[in-house]
Design a protein around this motif. Structure first.
Motif, PDB file in Angstrom:
ATOM      1  N   ARG A  92     -47.349 -28.901   7.128  1.00 37.36           N
ATOM      2  CA  ARG A  92     -46.031 -28.501   7.620  1.00 37.36           C
ATOM      3  C   ARG A  92     -45.746 -27.039   7.301  1.00 37.36           C
ATOM      4  N   LEU A 128     -47.829 -24.807   9.589  1.00 39.88           N
ATOM      5  CA  LEU A 128     -47.261 -24.872  10.928  1.00 39.88           C
ATOM      6  C   LEU A 128     -45.965 -24.054  11.017  1.00 39.88           C
ATOM      7  N   GLU A 129     -45.050 -24.266  10.093  1.00 39.54           N
ATOM      8  CA  GLU A 129     -43.769 -23.544  10.115  1.00 39.54           C
ATOM      9  C   GLU A 129     -43.973 -22.038   9.971  1.00 39.54           C
ATOM     10  N   CYS A 173     -46.609 -20.236  10.732  1.00 42.95           N
ATOM     11  CA  CYS A 173     -47.233 -19.686  11.927  1.00 42.95           C
ATOM     12  C   CYS A 173     -46.225 -19.582  13.072  1.00 42.95           C
ATOM     13  N   VAL A 174     -45.427 -20.617  13.270  1.00 40.10           N
ATOM     14  CA  VAL A 174     -44.436 -20.582  14.356  1.00 40.10           C
ATOM     15  C   VAL A 174     -43.419 -19.480  14.097  1.00 40.10           C
ATOM     16  N   ARG A 175     -42.882 -19.428  12.892  1.00 41.31           N
ATOM     17  CA  ARG A 175     -41.854 -18.426  12.582  1.00 41.31           C
ATOM     18  C   ARG A 175     -42.383 -17.003  12.693  1.00 41.31           C
ATOM     19  N   ASP A 235     -46.023 -22.718  20.892  1.00 43.20           N
ATOM     20  CA  ASP A 235     -45.692 -24.137  20.991  1.00 43.20           C
ATOM     21  C   ASP A 235     -46.126 -24.847  19.704  1.00 43.20           C
ATOM     22  N   PRO A 236     -45.170 -25.303  18.899  1.00 46.37           N
ATOM     23  CA  PRO A 236     -45.526 -25.977  17.647  1.00 46.37           C
ATOM     24  C   PRO A 236     -46.437 -27.186  17.856  1.00 46.37           C
ATOM     25  N   HIS A 237     -46.266 -27.884  18.972  1.00 46.70           N
ATOM     26  CA  HIS A 237     -47.113 -29.055  19.226  1.00 46.70           C
ATOM     27  C   HIS A 237     -48.580 -28.653  19.385  1.00 46.70           C
ATOM     28  N   LEU A 262     -50.024 -25.997  18.137  1.00 50.70           N
ATOM     29  CA  LEU A 262     -50.494 -25.598  16.809  1.00 50.70           C
ATOM     30  C   LEU A 262     -50.789 -26.820  15.943  1.00 50.70           C
ATOM     31  N   LEU A 263     -49.935 -27.833  16.023  1.00 54.12           N
ATOM     32  CA  LEU A 263     -50.162 -29.060  15.262  1.00 54.12           C
ATOM     33  C   LEU A 263     -51.440 -29.759  15.720  1.00 54.12           C
ATOM     34  N   HIS A 316     -53.112 -20.185  21.417  1.00 52.83           N
ATOM     35  CA  HIS A 316     -52.555 -20.512  20.106  1.00 52.83           C
ATOM     36  C   HIS A 316     -53.536 -20.374  18.942  1.00 52.83           C
TER      37      HIS A 316
END
Length: 157
Positions: A73, A76-77, A79-81, A91-93, A95-96, A123
């Protein structure tokens, strides 16, 4: 220092060169260089496999005691931020899925189609650049190791 990839077959050289450009562009937030490099990765056969190997190696290196759900988590957070400001399409999905695939735990299930090659190519360099910030080794080392793993796997299959 510039890494040469002459020892690799032409298709692998293309992946290595495009990945180096894309990850560097991601780290520098250089949209002008990022787009063409992502296009090259999208059109390169098996680029996702190599990029996934790099992600796995970076995760292992940056989390030597293993990852738990909180670690995933946080990656992921972060990288997105860190990328949302310059890449509105992050797209967080996707990346997940990249993280779960690299860890060998991704199961798309019945209702979830995996991201296409273009989404992976857009991504993976973002995730790799983010993970690279936590390591001291150059990307070329991780790419070489990922290519070696792909070669070993193909020999044993």
């Amino acid at each position: 220092m510039t890494t040469t990839w002459r020892h690799l077959p032409a298709a692998a050289r293309e992946i290595a060169d495009a990945a180096m450009v894309a990850v560097t562009a991601a780290a520098e937030r250089d949209g002008a260089a990022y787009g063409p490099a992502v296009e090259r990765l999208t059109s390169a056969d098996r680029a996702g496999l190599v990029l996934g190997g790099v992600v796995r190696l970076l995760l292992e290196e940056s989390h030597p005691d293993g990852l738990d759900g909180d670690d995933v988590r946080q990656v992921l957070e972060r990288c997105v931020r860190s990328n949302a400001a310059w890449r509105a399409d992050v797209d967080p999905h996707v990346l997940l899925v990249l993280l779960a695939s690299a860890l060998g735990v991704y199961d798309p299930g019945d209702d979830d189609a995996p991201p296409d090659a273009a989404a992976i190519a857009r991504h993976a360099p973002l995730l790799i650049a983010d993970l690279m910030a936590a390591t001291g080794r150059p990307l070329s080392d991780h790419l070489s190791a990922a290519f070696a793993e792909v070669a070993r796997t193909e020999l044993h299959d």
